[in-house]
Design an enzyme around this catalytic site. Structure first.
Site, short mmCIF file in Angstrom:
data_model
loop_
_atom_site.label_atom_id
_atom_site.label_comp_id
_atom_site.label_asym_id
_atom_site.label_seq_id
_atom_site.Cartn_x
_atom_site.Cartn_y
_atom_site.Cartn_z
N LYS A 218 72.91 91.01 19.30
CA LYS A 218 71.73 91.79 19.82
C LYS A 218 71.83 91.89 21.03
O LYS A 218 71.13 92.73 21.77
CB LYS A 218 70.70 91.05 19.21
CG LYS A 218 69.66 91.66 18.06
CD LYS A 218 68.46 90.67 18.10
CE LYS A 218 67.64 91.27 16.87
NZ LYS A 218 66.51 90.24 16.43
N ARG A 219 72.35 90.69 21.87
CA ARG A 219 72.08 90.62 23.40
C ARG A 219 72.92 91.74 23.86
O ARG A 219 72.71 92.56 24.89
CB ARG A 219 72.47 89.39 23.73
CG ARG A 219 71.72 89.06 25.03
CD ARG A 219 71.69 87.53 25.32
NE ARG A 219 73.03 86.85 24.46
CZ ARG A 219 74.20 86.77 24.94
NH1 ARG A 219 74.35 87.25 26.08
NH2 ARG A 219 74.98 86.24 24.35
#
Ligand code: GLU
Length: 475
Positions: free
Chosen positions: A240-241
């Protein structure tokens, strides 16, 4: 053969995850291809994380991609009584049993077993105690056979399974009376007559236990197809990062739904060397037989290429409607549909990888105030060009018609009057003058779009800028 029924069973996370979207697309396509039905089921038993808002976001992502469902959305939170009923049935026929082992104690026993070289699975302490409903706080465990294979044929991964002795008696009901995922999913898939369970490969290891539950219920297995993992461009797990994993984010970044769907369908599936697949093609051609096992790389350049392809192909009205919100964002206000803007959008098709990029490239048309790129101003709006720009501006004011042809003629005349100047020497300063930067479509087309009044006014401003530099130099 029973008619095909597939399902998509997202946990409501607040956005549609890239991997989930691919799963949904494949399940939908498989049902459509085979004239079957596609069921939507929300796995919202994790109350802390689930909300209707989070569910709505998932549905919105599906809608945006163009995926429709025939039944549902069903919600696991609304089916608790049904899971309890099945649990009672499993207890009644001794396929499951109550267990009063406490968490800390279980953990200590597990660690001791692991330390002694064991597998760390449940030791079966309550297995033969035949505890009744009045045994106090308890979980319910499935009586998994001590030996034999819990196997299944996976349409992607082939024959798969695990030795029953490796699994141990798994908990299927928590001490608070709620069903665990593995039980709920089997009950749902059975009740909804799902014929093909198509889901991410992360669920492949759950399937042997689910097979044990099917057997305990004396029910036939559906077909399983586990889809290969999607990894990032680097080949690493999507994070997600680091990566964009939300379908909504792709939408907000200006990608067309058809490009995203086309990109997704190719993350794990192929059809010869073809690359372009509209939803219609997908429902006609998609088959699980051509889904590969190896992880699929989510390569952004590929998506950009597809997006440009679909942008080029969009009809004018459709293009305008889709780029409109992005235009208004760049404009900072409402944007009217004008022939000049339509013309510009057409000119920008070739240059835009996304709708956001297209809107940015149209900035000089959308805002009266230009954002001048200082490097371009330094390079092209020098004192020596002021007389050229002045002649052009004067000529523009009296030009008989504001067309590419007439503008071209004017440029030729001014170039001649200034000793046969090359067109580039004229075009680039004008481009910076009317767009603020060195890149735009052909100069005559650009001027036509900007319009006479604004061109004259912007040239006036550029002349001032060029002359101001001469003054600064002299003083
Ligand atoms: N709810 C699960 C997930 O979102 C899917 C379970 C399944 O497809 O069986 O990963």
């Amino acid at each position: 053969m029973a008619s095909v029924r597939t399902r998509f069973a997202p946990s409501p996370t607040g956005y549609l995850h890239l991997g989930s979207a691919r799963t949904a697309l494949y399940s939908w396509a498989y049902a459509r291809r085979h004239g079957g039905r596609f069921v939507l089921r929300i796995e919202d038993t994790d109350e802390d994380r689930s909300s209707r808002k989070a569910e709505a976001a998932v549905l919105e992502g599906l809608h945006w991609l163009g995926l429709d469902w025939d039944e549902g959305p069903f919600r696991q939170s609304e089916r608790r009584d049904r899971y309890r009923e099945v649990l009672e049935q499993l207890l009644a026929d001794d396929s499951a049993y109550r267990c009063v082992c406490e968490r800390e104690d279980l953990e200590a026993r597990k660690q001791a077993d692991l330390a002694a070289g064991g597998k760390g699975i449940y030791d079966g302490r309550c297995r033969n105690l035949h505890l009744g409903p009045d045994c106090g706080t308890h979980t319910v465990r499935l009586r998994v056979p001590a030996e034999g294979m819990l196997d299944f044929d996976d349409l992607v991964f082939g024959h798969s399974g695990q030795d029953a002795s490796q699994i141990g008696d798994a908990i299927i009901q928590r001490s608070d009376g709620t069903a665990l995922y593995n039980l709920a999913v089997v009950v749902d898939d059975l009740d909804m007559s799902i014929t093909h369970v198509i889901r991410g490969a992360d669920h492949h290891p759950n399937t042997p236990l689910q097979v044990a539950i099917y057997r305990a219920l004396d029910a036939p297995l559906p077909a399983f197809a586990h889809l290969p993992l999607i990894v990032g461009e680097s080949g690493k797990k999507l994070s997600k990062r680091r990566d964009n994993v939300s379908i909504q984010q792709f939408r907000d970044e200006g990608y067309l739904a058809e490009a995203v769907a086309n990109w997704l369908v190719r993350l794990g599936w192929s059809h010869g060397d073809d690359e372009i697949f509209g939803l219609d093609d997908i429902t006609r051609l998609f088959d699980l037989a051509n889904v590969g096992r190896s992880a699929a790389r989510a390569e952004l350049p590929k998506l950009e290429w597809l997006d440009q392809h679909y942008i080029k192909a969009l009809k004018g009205d459709d293009l305008f409607a889709r780029v409109h919100p992005h235009l208004e964002r760049v404009a900072g206000g409402s944007v009217q549909d004008t022939p000049a803007l339509r013309k510009l959008l057409d000119l920008l098709r070739e240059r835009s990888k996304t709708l956001v990029e297209m809107a940015e490239l149209a900035r000089w048309q959308l805002r009266d105030e230009l954002d001048y790129q200082q490097k371009a101003v330094q390079k092209h709006l020098r004192p020596v060009v002021a007389p050229l720009l002045r002649d052009l501006r004067d000529g523009m004011q009296t030009l008989s018609d504001w067309s590419e042809g007439a503008l071209q003629k004017l440029f030729d005349e001014v170039a001649d009057a200034h000793g046969g100047l090359k067109m580039g020497k004229l075009a680039q300063p004008v481009r910076v003058a009317v767009t603020g930067g060195p890149n735009s479509p052909g100069i005559f087309e650009t001027l036509e779009v900007v319009g006479r009044d604004r061109s004259v006014q912007r040239l006036g401003r550029a002349i001032e800028m060029a002359e101001a530099r001469a003054d600064a130099h002299e003083s």
